[in-house]
Design a protein around this motif. Structure first.
Motif, PDB file in Angstrom:
ATOM      1  N   VAL A 263       7.453 -49.652 -27.116  1.00  0.00           N
ATOM      2  CA  VAL A 263       8.386 -50.345 -28.005  1.00  0.00           C
ATOM      3  C   VAL A 263       8.906 -51.587 -27.308  1.00  0.00           C
ATOM      4  O   VAL A 263       9.356 -51.521 -26.154  1.00  0.00           O
ATOM      5  N   GLY A 264       8.836 -52.734 -27.975  1.00  0.00           N
ATOM      6  CA  GLY A 264       9.495 -53.943 -27.505  1.00  0.00           C
ATOM      7  C   GLY A 264       8.673 -54.792 -26.558  1.00  0.00           C
ATOM      8  O   GLY A 264       7.547 -54.445 -26.166  1.00  0.00           O
ATOM      9  N   SER A 281      20.360 -55.086 -35.988  1.00  0.00           N
ATOM     10  CA  SER A 281      20.546 -56.533 -36.209  1.00  0.00           C
ATOM     11  C   SER A 281      21.510 -57.152 -35.198  1.00  0.00           C
ATOM     12  O   SER A 281      22.552 -57.703 -35.536  1.00  0.00           O
ATOM     13  N   CYS A 282      21.154 -57.069 -33.917  1.00  0.00           N
ATOM     14  CA  CYS A 282      21.956 -57.680 -32.857  1.00  0.00           C
ATOM     15  C   CYS A 282      21.069 -57.881 -31.648  1.00  0.00           C
ATOM     16  O   CYS A 282      20.257 -56.991 -31.321  1.00  0.00           O
ATOM     17  N   GLY A 283      21.201 -59.045 -30.990  1.00  0.00           N
ATOM     18  CA  GLY A 283      20.397 -59.315 -29.809  1.00  0.00           C
ATOM     19  C   GLY A 283      21.149 -60.155 -28.801  1.00  0.00           C
ATOM     20  O   GLY A 283      22.361 -60.383 -28.922  1.00  0.00           O
ATOM     21  N   TYR A 284      20.422 -60.654 -27.821  1.00  0.00           N
ATOM     22  CA  TYR A 284      21.111 -61.385 -26.760  1.00  0.00           C
ATOM     23  C   TYR A 284      21.625 -62.744 -27.216  1.00  0.00           C
ATOM     24  O   TYR A 284      22.559 -63.285 -26.630  1.00  0.00           O
ATOM     25  N   ALA A 285      21.076 -63.312 -28.297  1.00  0.00           N
ATOM     26  CA  ALA A 285      21.632 -64.560 -28.829  1.00  0.00           C
ATOM     27  C   ALA A 285      22.971 -64.335 -29.523  1.00  0.00           C
ATOM     28  O   ALA A 285      23.686 -65.292 -29.825  1.00  0.00           O
ATOM     29  N   ASP A 286      23.317 -63.079 -29.749  1.00  0.00           N
ATOM     30  CA  ASP A 286      24.631 -62.729 -30.307  1.00  0.00           C
ATOM     31  C   ASP A 286      25.629 -62.364 -29.217  1.00  0.00           C
ATOM     32  O   ASP A 286      26.818 -62.218 -29.495  1.00  0.00           O
ATOM     33  N   GLY A 287      25.128 -62.195 -27.998  1.00  0.00           N
ATOM     34  CA  GLY A 287      25.998 -61.851 -26.884  1.00  0.00           C
ATOM     35  C   GLY A 287      25.764 -60.475 -26.311  1.00  0.00           C
ATOM     36  O   GLY A 287      26.372 -60.115 -25.302  1.00  0.00           O
ATOM     37  N   ARG A 310      13.264 -53.523 -24.452  1.00  0.00           N
ATOM     38  CA  ARG A 310      14.050 -54.687 -24.080  1.00  0.00           C
ATOM     39  C   ARG A 310      14.854 -55.210 -25.262  1.00  0.00           C
ATOM     40  O   ARG A 310      14.394 -55.187 -26.402  1.00  0.00           O
ATOM     41  N   VAL A 311      16.037 -55.703 -24.977  1.00  0.00           N
ATOM     42  CA  VAL A 311      16.844 -56.380 -25.986  1.00  0.00           C
ATOM     43  C   VAL A 311      16.175 -57.713 -26.305  1.00  0.00           C
ATOM     44  O   VAL A 311      15.853 -58.497 -25.396  1.00  0.00           O
ATOM     45  N   SER A 312      15.959 -57.981 -27.593  1.00  0.00           N
ATOM     46  CA  SER A 312      15.358 -59.235 -28.032  1.00  0.00           C
ATOM     47  C   SER A 312      16.449 -60.246 -28.365  1.00  0.00           C
ATOM     48  O   SER A 312      17.646 -59.933 -28.341  1.00  0.00           O
ATOM     49  N   MET A 313      16.037 -61.458 -28.733  1.00  0.00           N
ATOM     50  CA  MET A 313      17.004 -62.500 -29.059  1.00  0.00           C
ATOM     51  C   MET A 313      17.899 -62.114 -30.230  1.00  0.00           C
ATOM     52  O   MET A 313      19.112 -62.329 -30.199  1.00  0.00           O
ATOM     53  N   ASP A 314      17.314 -61.514 -31.262  1.00  0.00           N
ATOM     54  CA  ASP A 314      18.060 -61.226 -32.493  1.00  0.00           C
ATOM     55  C   ASP A 314      18.135 -59.745 -32.833  1.00  0.00           C
ATOM     56  O   ASP A 314      18.762 -59.388 -33.839  1.00  0.00           O
ATOM     57  N   MET A 315      17.469 -58.901 -32.075  1.00  0.00           N
ATOM     58  CA  MET A 315      17.376 -57.483 -32.396  1.00  0.00           C
ATOM     59  C   MET A 315      17.374 -56.639 -31.135  1.00  0.00           C
ATOM     60  O   MET A 315      17.063 -57.122 -30.050  1.00  0.00           O
TER      61      MET A 315
END
Length: 371
Positions: A263-264, A281-287, A310-315
């Motif tokens: 996964v990921g 619906s949350c990722g590193y671009a959200d903090g 891994r945490v994605s930009m948006d997910m």
């Protein structure tokens, strides 16, 4: 063709930071109860630790004795919202011309270097300032040594540029209870009190909560205002504080993954059993911290599940295998009332301060005030 307003109302991404302003007020009151008779600067630097300086200052408008900020831009924001509050500029002025701006904004000004002292003494126009001489009591980040404080005191005490002359310092290890440096710093601060300072301030959140001898005249509650703990071994509930920010999202996909499938990004997590994986619906671009490892807790429908992959930009993705009938649209809490931000931070190898201040602008804030 859809109008922009309609498009906006239909297109809200399921992610929101809900800020409970009544909890901010509660936490400020806790600080005041810890130091009876003391006054307190509410620390609202860094956009009130990511919570929204405009809303936090408005909530504390009639409650706080003053506010503390890191820079002139932040001070100007607070002054625009509160004409009469004492506003403490924690790092002082970076350029000589800023002293005039500090006078115009009627700030309480920290002076922590010879350069800053010279700039204040050279400022002949404008009203006198409340000056806070910064003592380096052992953190070795900013401030004068003991001899420097004594010399600066002598230069400022009867100067036309100085109204109140005050003393300030900052603890390095107050969040580690019993640390020997804290005792040393307190002793160093107390050694300065033969000088006739008008006001004194030493206690940050950790010292407010556990070191009464450090309370002095002005407290400086920071992280505790926002319902996070400065301590590794004392929870928010144990300290009588209330969480302020709840970061909420939804499941936007649910899928079945066979044993042995990854996964990921990087295929770093591999299912050890047939699994149900939820996408949030949350990722590193959200903090949310990209470095959060597998196993970091997330709440789905009030039940704890582990982060996987891994945490994605948006997910990000979570393991839902042990939940009964998870579905798209199910409620997710990344941190907040059900899951302490400090626990998430500890799992990610950081501190609650960083998570709160890094929630980005694209995450909408929703404000509650139950007063």
């Amino acid at each position: 063709m859809l109008g922009f307003d309609l498009l906006w109302s239909l297109a809200m991404r399921p992610l929101v930071a809900t800020i409970d302003l009544s909890a901010v007020c509660h936490n400020y009151a806790v600080a005041k109860r810890c130091g009876p008779g003391r006054e307190a600067f509410a620390v609202v630097k860094a956009n009130a630790y990511g919570h929204g300086v405009r809303e936090v200052v408005t909530a504390l408008h009639d409650l706080a004795d003053g506010f503390a900020v890191a820079c002139l831009e932040e001070a100007a924001q607070v002054r625009a919202m509160h004409a009469d509050a004492r506003i403490l500029l924690l790092e002082g002025c970076f350029e000589a011309v800023e002293v005039q701006l500090a006078q115009q904004l009627r700030l309480d000004l920290v002076v922590q270097s010879q350069q800053q002292l010279d700039a204040v003494l050279a400022a002949h126009a404008g009203p006198p300032l409340n000056i806070w001489l910064k003592l380096d009591s052992g953190m070795h980040r900013l401030g004068f040594d003991a001899d420097g404080v004594r010399a600066a005191h002598g230069a400022l005490r009867n100067s036309a540029q100085c109204n109140e002359l005050n003393l300030i310092s900052h603890f390095a290890c107050a969040d580690e209870r019993g640390h020997e440096l804290t005792e040393h710093q307190l002793a160093c601060f107390l050694d300065m009190l033969d000088l006739d300072f008008d006001q004194r301030s030493l206690a940050n959140s950790a010292a407010i909560l556990t070191i009464p001898a450090a309370h002095m005249d002005w407290l400086r509650p920071g992280i505790m205002l926002y319902g996070a703990t400065p301590f590794a071994d004392l929870s928010v509930a144990q300290l009588g504080l209330k969480p302020v920010m709840t970061l909420s999202a939804q499941l936007i996909a649910v899928r079945h993954v066979a044993q042995g499938e990854s996964v990921g990004y990087g295929a770093s997590w591999v299912a050890s059993r047939a699994s149900v994986i939820g996408t949030v619906s949350c990722g590193y671009a959200d903090g949310y911290p990209r470095h959060a490892p597998a196993g970091t807790p997330v709440m789905v429908n009030g039940q704890r599940v582990p982060l996987v992959g891994r945490v994605s930009m948006d997910m990000l993705t979570v393991d839902l295998t042990d939940l009964a009938q998870p579905a798209v649209g199910d409620a997710v809490e990344l941190w907040g009332n059900q899951l302490a931000v400090d626990e998430v931070a500890q799992a990610a190898g950081t501190i609650g301060y960083e998570l709160l201040t890094k929630v980005t602008e694209r995450v909408p804030r929703r404000y509650l005030n139950n007063h």
